[in-house]
Design a protein around this motif. Structure first.
Motif, PDB file in Angstrom:
ATOM      1  N   PRO A  14       0.717  -1.293  -0.125  1.00  0.00           N
ATOM      2  CA  PRO A  14      -0.059  -0.021   0.059  1.00  0.00           C
ATOM      3  C   PRO A  14       0.910   1.274   0.036  1.00  0.00           C
ATOM      4  O   PRO A  14       2.018   1.337   0.571  1.00  0.00           O
ATOM      5  N   GLU A  15       0.375   2.410  -0.852  1.00  0.00           N
ATOM      6  CA  GLU A  15       1.378   3.466  -0.871  1.00  0.00           C
ATOM      7  C   GLU A  15       1.743   3.879   0.588  1.00  0.00           C
ATOM      8  O   GLU A  15       2.811   4.341   0.883  1.00  0.00           O
ATOM      9  N   LYS A  16       0.905   4.106   1.644  1.00  0.00           N
ATOM     10  CA  LYS A  16       1.290   4.431   2.938  1.00  0.00           C
ATOM     11  C   LYS A  16       2.475   3.765   3.407  1.00  0.00           C
ATOM     12  O   LYS A  16       3.407   4.594   3.916  1.00  0.00           O
ATOM     13  N   GLN A  17       2.425   2.409   3.155  1.00  0.00           N
ATOM     14  CA  GLN A  17       3.578   1.875   3.859  1.00  0.00           C
ATOM     15  C   GLN A  17       4.916   1.886   2.990  1.00  0.00           C
ATOM     16  O   GLN A  17       5.766   1.994   3.361  1.00  0.00           O
ATOM     17  N   ARG A  18       4.492   2.020   1.509  1.00  0.00           N
ATOM     18  CA  ARG A  18       5.764   2.066   0.687  1.00  0.00           C
ATOM     19  C   ARG A  18       6.495   3.409   0.885  1.00  0.00           C
ATOM     20  O   ARG A  18       7.880   3.588   0.986  1.00  0.00           O
ATOM     21  N   LEU A  19       5.663   4.405   0.986  1.00  0.00           N
ATOM     22  CA  LEU A  19       6.180   5.870   1.064  1.00  0.00           C
ATOM     23  C   LEU A  19       7.005   5.736   2.534  1.00  0.00           C
ATOM     24  O   LEU A  19       8.263   6.543   2.424  1.00  0.00           O
ATOM     25  N   VAL A  20       6.658   5.248   3.594  1.00  0.00           N
ATOM     26  CA  VAL A  20       7.310   5.454   4.923  1.00  0.00           C
ATOM     27  C   VAL A  20       8.755   4.647   4.861  1.00  0.00           C
ATOM     28  O   VAL A  20       9.575   4.910   5.359  1.00  0.00           O
ATOM     29  N   ILE A  21       8.667   3.404   4.118  1.00  0.00           N
ATOM     30  CA  ILE A  21       9.906   2.599   4.095  1.00  0.00           C
ATOM     31  C   ILE A  21      11.033   3.187   2.926  1.00  0.00           C
ATOM     32  O   ILE A  21      11.901   3.279   3.448  1.00  0.00           O
TER      33      ILE A  21
END
Length: 207
Positions: free
Chosen positions: A140-147
């Protein structure tokens, strides 16, 4: 001693136009790599990087010194990535088909670094990089962005929290969930690769 980002911003606001050029020189590569990892398209990443700096230049007089310049710049880039994704009507910003092509679409510095290793090691490294990119693309974009912000851009949890306007606990939760999901995806991919390799070996023996 090198001037800080905030010092360069101050000098720019006082009329020193070259200070913004120094900021661009300092942040162009990190910002490009960030955008590339978000959208998976090399040429588009270059364009969005330049557009981000253009917007930063136009908006710098409204920059609030309470925030770090780098965090403010990443926020502009994130908005550019979101706009890019909406224009293409994609459910997610990143493109699996482009990411799967591998080093051809990797940042130039990563390709040059890989070319110095032995052939076999280089091939293994490419395979791992492609698998990681594919796993990252499926999050999901929110997880990808944080990583990307934490593991690749090396921002602190507090910086990411301010950037995304979320509690630090939420950022840590997204990071943990994303890394767990990536591990699961990578493990599944490794199993599939193993099955494929065994099938090819069996086919070769039959021939």
């Amino acid at each position: 001693m090198k001037p800080t980002d905030e010092g360069l911003v101050k000098r720019f606001l006082e009329g020193d136009q070259n200070s913004f050029n120094l900021l661009m020189w300092r942040w162009e590569k990190p910002l490009y790599h960030f955008i590339y990892r978000m959208i998976g398209d090399q040429e588009e990443a270059r364009d969005l990087c330049q557009e981000s700096f253009l917007r930063a230049y136009r908006s710098l007089r409204g920059f609030k010194q309470k925030a770090k310049f780098s965090s403010w710049l990443y926020k502009i880039a994130i908005n550019q990535c979101h706009s890019w994704g909406r224009k293409r009507k994609r459910a997610r910003v990143i493109s699996l088909s482009e990411i799967a092509r591998g080093d051809e679409y990797a940042p130039r510095e990563e390709r040059e670094g890989a070319s110095n290793s032995p052939v076999e090691g280089n091939l293994e490294r490419r395979e791992r990089e492609i698998m990681v990119r594919q796993a990252l693309a499926r999050l999901p974009e929110k997880q990808r962005l944080v990583i990307i912000l934490k593991e690749y851009q090396e921002l602190k949890f507090s910086e990411i929290a301010r950037l995304l306007r979320c509690p630090v606990s939420t950022i840590k939760s997204r990071l943990y969930a994303g890394l767990v999901a990536m591990s699961s995806i990578l493990a599944s991919s490794a199993v599939q690769q193993g099955k494929s390799a065994r099938s090819q070996n069996m086919g070769g023996r039959q021939l």
